[in-house]
Design a protein around this motif. Structure first.
Motif, mmCIF file in Angstrom:
data_model
loop_
_atom_site.group_PDB
_atom_site.id
_atom_site.type_symbol
_atom_site.label_atom_id
_atom_site.label_comp_id
_atom_site.label_asym_id
_atom_site.label_seq_id
_atom_site.Cartn_x
_atom_site.Cartn_y
_atom_site.Cartn_z
ATOM 1 N N VAL A 133 0.859 -1.103 0.245
ATOM 2 C CA VAL A 133 0.008 -0.192 -0.023
ATOM 3 C C VAL A 133 1.012 1.255 0.056
ATOM 4 C CG1 VAL A 133 -1.612 1.384 1.305
ATOM 5 C CG2 VAL A 133 -2.040 -1.142 1.139
ATOM 6 N N VAL B 6 -7.445 1.178 5.869
ATOM 7 C CA VAL B 6 -6.023 1.763 5.111
ATOM 8 C C VAL B 6 -6.354 3.323 5.064
ATOM 9 C CG1 VAL B 6 -4.879 1.793 2.933
ATOM 10 C CG2 VAL B 6 -6.305 -0.384 3.673
ATOM 11 N N ALA C 145 -5.839 6.789 3.760
ATOM 12 C CA ALA C 145 -5.344 7.481 2.542
ATOM 13 C C ALA C 145 -5.120 8.941 2.959
ATOM 14 C CB ALA C 145 -6.630 7.438 1.804
ATOM 15 N N ILE C 146 -5.830 9.868 2.656
ATOM 16 C CA ILE C 146 -5.582 11.404 3.152
ATOM 17 C C ILE C 146 -6.203 11.642 4.261
ATOM 18 C CG2 ILE C 146 -5.467 11.968 0.700
ATOM 19 C CD1 ILE C 146 -7.731 13.911 1.519
ATOM 20 N N ILE D 169 -0.286 5.519 -1.491
ATOM 21 C CA ILE D 169 -1.709 5.809 -0.585
ATOM 22 C C ILE D 169 -1.507 6.213 0.826
ATOM 23 C CG2 ILE D 169 -3.791 4.542 -0.021
ATOM 24 C CD1 ILE D 169 -3.645 3.088 -2.392
ATOM 25 N N LEU E 193 2.348 2.257 -3.248
ATOM 26 C CA LEU E 193 1.283 2.971 -4.287
ATOM 27 C C LEU E 193 1.192 4.226 -3.934
ATOM 28 C CD1 LEU E 193 -1.299 -0.038 -4.238
ATOM 29 C CD2 LEU E 193 -0.210 0.737 -6.170
#
Lengths: 279, 279
Positions: free
Chosen positions: A168, A187, A189-190, A173, A171
């Motif tokens: 991950v 997971v 992300a932002i 992310i 990538l």
């Protein structure tokens, strides 16, 4: 190298600019901060020898401020959360250099922006110094940090999830994964590490294992994964059982207080030596 | 193959069991459902010829029920959200076959569980029939579905994010990515598609692009990505601009109503033909 001259500190949000300012001044450097309005903490003024405030996107102004401060070396510290950017677009003001910079980016991933910024600074004749030069003492050691030892099941979850977290990260992310019983609950992300931890904890009903990794593409000069008191507050809210970070590649802020609070909450802290992509 | 005999319908949550029941009965099959308590909708009883209720984990009971119903072929439909499992562990009751099944799993990813379940059913002499056999009309076509056309910038976001979504799917984390301006706002893990869409929309302050992909490891017999009225409600809440799904590999429930609602909300619907891993 180094010596006692002025070092520029390009400062975003969080505690890291404070730690690096202290570290650099402790090593005899004069610290001139260029701080991003709306991101950097105004209290940073009290920890540096000089401070100039600019908007995110004012790249020409950044170069000018560093030059005027007499800096030949630069530290990049603190972040500019995308979430905040989407919420308050007024925090960004592009000058001519900033607009050209943004236009040339292939995408707006954090890695891409930071690397491009470092390249632009080096293109101006400034050397970007590794955060570890002045924050080495903050790097997480390998092994159990506090008084709480991880269970075998928790260690197995870490081993299972580690390569997933790395993939991950590759990538670009995010750095954080929340897992339980060999299932990925959340997971990052932002939304950021703390929100991902809280979400994963709620979904897993506590007892979750949190993994924060070094993204394989991160630049060892800046952009170290960082954990601190805010991370611990999120772990407590999430009813987390374990936080695993990457040994030698994660900055632990306010470590003593953090370990004490983790011990009190029964949360294990583990530094993992990653074999996969050691530099 | 097929013929007019009894088909077993192993039913979890959502509308898909209803659609498959209708499709199979429309094709002249007698449908005997075995439904998971707490997941399948009790109203399913009205759409099938027979129904038996069991707990998730009662694998022996599942085999018995299918055998008693005279089913030689089986459809797997609907899901058992992990989030709900963590929240209500009482929904699971392992019988001897179920316990052995779970003990033999390498991990508890959705893919692993579904494949192992299909293997176990086939080991009992039952043939697992592809959902597409009775739901082929639901598969998303390639191209723009409704009246709203994606902008060039939105199409560029889809092209940029598609391989990232595929990579996340390959890790068996989730099927959904929310992006904007070439930044990943949200990655679906166990919270499910709708929650991921709402989170991404809030983080990006609307105008987001949602991508739901076929995970490269999904089994074409079952486990098709599915979108429906709930997805659209989440897109509206998120202020989404575009939903891109995989053409020929995504089931669109209640398509007419969904397209009408998307048109009304100004949301573009796009079927993307994936070249990377076409079977």
């Amino acid at each position: 190298m180094a010596g006692g001259g002025t070092i520029g500190l390009v400062a975003g949000a969080g505690r890291l600019p404070f730690e690096l300012a202290r570290g650099a001044r402790g090593a005899g450097r004069r610290v001139a901060a260029v701080a991003f309005t709306g991101f950097a903490d105004p209290a940073l003024a009290g920890e540096v020898d000089a401070i100039a405030w600019i908007r995110l996107g004012e790249l020409g102004a950044l170069f000018d401020a560093l030059r005027e401060a007499g800096a030949r070396e630069v530290l990049l510290a603190g972040n500019a959360p995308k979430q905040q950017l989407f919420a308050e677009p007024g925090l960004v003001r592009l000058d001519a250099r900033g607009a050209a910079f943004l236009g040339a980016l292939r995408d707006q991933s954090d890695d891409r922006i930071l690397r491009a910024l470092a390249d632009a600074l080096e293109g101006e004749g400034l050397r970007v110094v590794s955060q570890a030069a002045y924050a080495g003492a903050l790097l997480a050691p390998a092994g159990v940090l506090g008084a709480v030892a991880p269970s075998e099941a928790q260690r197995a979850d870490v081993a299972w999830a580690w390569p997933i977290a790395k993939a991950v990260g590759r990538l670009d992310i995010g750095q954080t994964l929340v897992v339980k019983d060999r299932a990925v609950l959340a997971v990052e992300a932002i939304e950021g590490t703390d929100a991902a931890i809280r979400r994963g904890g709620a979904l897993g009903r506590g007892g979750v294992v949190v993994i924060k990794i070094w993204k394989p593409e991160q630049d060892p000069r800046f952009d170290y994964p960082t954990v601190g008191p805010d991370t611990l507050a999120a772990l407590v809210d999430a009813g987390a059982a374990l936080l695993a970070v990457e040994a030698g590649r994660t900055l632990v802020l306010a470590r003593e207080a953090l370990v004490r609070a983790a011990d009190a909450a029964g949360i294990a802290l583990l530094g993992v030596a990653d074999a996969e992509d050691a530099p």
